[in-house]
Write a protein that holds these residues in place. Structure first.
Motif: not given
Length: 84
Positions: A40, A44, A47, A51, A59-63
């Motif tokens: 996890s 991050l 990500v 980016e 977005a958080d929803a894409d992770i």
């Protein structure tokens, strides 16, 4: 673009999660999560790298594993984000 994107992602994973050990092949369809290559915290880090390197906002929803579990899925996700 996708082959270049996959090579960039693979290089980041080898450098940051395998500590430069290129002795293990990383096929584009290998699950990074199921094979304990990334956790996890690593997600991050990944990500943040994606980016910055590809000038996208994740977005958080894409992770989710559907986007970030394999090199192939990550490359496809980046392509979709860049064309959106």
């Amino acid at each position: 673009m996708t082959a270049e994107t996959q090579a960039t992602i693979r290089a980041f994973i080898v450098e940051n999660f395998l500590f430069g050990d290129e002795s293990h092949p990383l096929p584009a369809d290998l699950s990074l999560i199921d094979n304990d290559l990334i956790d996890s915290t690593g997600i991050l880090e990944l990500v943040g790298f994606l980016e910055e390197r590809f000038a996208i906002k994740i977005a958080d929803a894409d992770i989710v594993p559907a986007n970030l579990d394999t090199i192939g899925r990550i490359a496809g996700f980046i392509a979709r984000k860049q064309t959106a």
